[in-house]
Design a protein around this motif. Structure first.
Motif, PDB file in Angstrom:
ATOM      1  N   ASN A  32       1.073  -1.234   0.140  1.00 51.36           N
ATOM      2  CA  ASN A  32      -0.093   0.042  -0.098  1.00 51.36           C
ATOM      3  C   ASN A  32       0.897   1.200  -0.011  1.00 51.36           C
ATOM      4  O   ASN A  32       0.511   2.325  -0.799  1.00 51.36           O
ATOM      5  CB  ASN A  32      -1.029  -0.149   1.123  1.00 51.36           C
ATOM      6  CG  ASN A  32      -2.303  -0.644   0.805  1.00 51.36           C
ATOM      7  OD1 ASN A  32      -2.730  -0.923  -0.410  1.00 51.36           O
ATOM      8  ND2 ASN A  32      -2.755  -1.375   1.928  1.00 51.36           N
ATOM      9  N   GLN A  33       1.975   1.126   0.614  1.00 54.50           N
ATOM     10  CA  GLN A  33       2.809   2.462   0.681  1.00 54.50           C
ATOM     11  C   GLN A  33       3.515   2.590  -0.810  1.00 54.50           C
ATOM     12  O   GLN A  33       3.712   3.917  -1.159  1.00 54.50           O
ATOM     13  CB  GLN A  33       4.194   2.323   1.712  1.00 54.50           C
ATOM     14  CG  GLN A  33       4.903   3.417   1.887  1.00 54.50           C
ATOM     15  CD  GLN A  33       4.079   4.735   2.114  1.00 54.50           C
ATOM     16  OE1 GLN A  33       3.430   4.664   3.118  1.00 54.50           O
ATOM     17  NE2 GLN A  33       4.194   5.635   1.342  1.00 54.50           N
ATOM     18  N   ILE A  35       1.862   1.856  -3.506  1.00 54.79           N
ATOM     19  CA  ILE A  35       0.766   2.500  -4.238  1.00 54.79           C
ATOM     20  C   ILE A  35       0.706   3.847  -4.116  1.00 54.79           C
ATOM     21  O   ILE A  35       0.510   4.588  -4.834  1.00 54.79           O
ATOM     22  CB  ILE A  35      -0.631   1.780  -3.860  1.00 54.79           C
ATOM     23  CG1 ILE A  35      -0.569   0.244  -4.394  1.00 54.79           C
ATOM     24  CG2 ILE A  35      -1.820   2.327  -4.458  1.00 54.79           C
ATOM     25  CD1 ILE A  35      -1.566  -0.721  -3.946  1.00 54.79           C
ATOM     26  N   LYS A  51      -5.367   1.443  -3.224  1.00 53.66           N
ATOM     27  CA  LYS A  51      -4.946   0.540  -2.256  1.00 53.66           C
ATOM     28  C   LYS A  51      -5.706  -0.951  -2.308  1.00 53.66           C
ATOM     29  O   LYS A  51      -6.856  -0.822  -2.460  1.00 53.66           O
ATOM     30  CB  LYS A  51      -5.164   1.204  -0.768  1.00 53.66           C
ATOM     31  CG  LYS A  51      -4.110   2.402  -0.550  1.00 53.66           C
ATOM     32  CD  LYS A  51      -4.403   2.785   0.980  1.00 53.66           C
ATOM     33  CE  LYS A  51      -3.163   3.815   1.463  1.00 53.66           C
ATOM     34  NZ  LYS A  51      -3.436   4.173   2.820  1.00 53.66           N
ATOM     35  N   ASP A  53      -7.077  -4.044   0.150  1.00 53.89           N
ATOM     36  CA  ASP A  53      -7.514  -4.525   1.598  1.00 53.89           C
ATOM     37  C   ASP A  53      -6.669  -5.731   2.140  1.00 53.89           C
ATOM     38  O   ASP A  53      -6.465  -5.718   3.204  1.00 53.89           O
ATOM     39  CB  ASP A  53      -9.049  -4.863   1.463  1.00 53.89           C
ATOM     40  CG  ASP A  53     -10.044  -3.885   1.031  1.00 53.89           C
ATOM     41  OD1 ASP A  53      -9.534  -2.484   1.432  1.00 53.89           O
ATOM     42  OD2 ASP A  53     -10.906  -4.014   0.385  1.00 53.89           O
ATOM     43  N   PRO A  66      -4.165  -8.787  -5.494  1.00 57.32           N
ATOM     44  CA  PRO A  66      -4.974  -7.897  -4.641  1.00 57.32           C
ATOM     45  C   PRO A  66      -6.358  -8.280  -4.110  1.00 57.32           C
ATOM     46  O   PRO A  66      -7.039  -9.151  -5.020  1.00 57.32           O
ATOM     47  CB  PRO A  66      -5.000  -6.383  -5.370  1.00 57.32           C
ATOM     48  CG  PRO A  66      -4.700  -6.851  -6.775  1.00 57.32           C
ATOM     49  CD  PRO A  66      -3.961  -8.293  -6.863  1.00 57.32           C
ATOM     50  N   ARG A  68      -9.786  -6.400  -2.865  1.00 55.84           N
ATOM     51  CA  ARG A  68     -10.332  -5.290  -2.430  1.00 55.84           C
ATOM     52  C   ARG A  68     -11.904  -5.448  -2.566  1.00 55.84           C
ATOM     53  O   ARG A  68     -12.515  -5.874  -3.416  1.00 55.84           O
ATOM     54  CB  ARG A  68     -10.046  -4.037  -3.817  1.00 55.84           C
ATOM     55  CG  ARG A  68      -8.833  -3.722  -3.816  1.00 55.84           C
ATOM     56  CD  ARG A  68      -8.562  -2.748  -5.087  1.00 55.84           C
ATOM     57  NE  ARG A  68      -7.257  -2.305  -5.265  1.00 55.84           N
ATOM     58  CZ  ARG A  68      -6.189  -2.920  -6.169  1.00 55.84           C
ATOM     59  NH1 ARG A  68      -6.775  -3.968  -7.018  1.00 55.84           N
ATOM     60  NH2 ARG A  68      -5.123  -2.347  -6.151  1.00 55.84           N
TER      61      ARG A  68
END
Length: 84
Positions: A32-33, A35, A51, A53, A66, A68
């Protein structure tokens, strides 16, 4: 985890058919960082801007898929390479 156990048992990597398992919270934070930093691309070459989940990590640890909104994105081109 966001996904139920039955779904985790039947999901596999679309390219290699290896099993997948939930990634650690630390890996999710790291991805996520990347992204947020705008430095992450998926295997299809697209910039990843939303981001995740959660992530489903392929058994060999090379690719993550990913998740989401409780929906795993199990398309080969949506995979995220974790090792160069």
């Amino acid at each position: 985890m966001i996904l139920n156990d039955f779904l985790l048992e039947i999901l596999v990597c679309p390219s290699t058919k290896q099993a997948v398992a939930p990634a650690s919270p630390e890996l999710v934070l790291e991805v996520n960082q990347q992204i947020v930093d705008g430095t992450l691309r998926d295997l299809g070459g697209e910039s990843v801007s939303e981001k995740v989940d959660a992530l489903l990590l392929r058994a060999d640890g090379d690719i993550a898929y990913p998740v989401r909104g409780q929906i795993p994105e199990m398309l080969a081109e949506r995979g995220i390479a974790l090792k160069s």
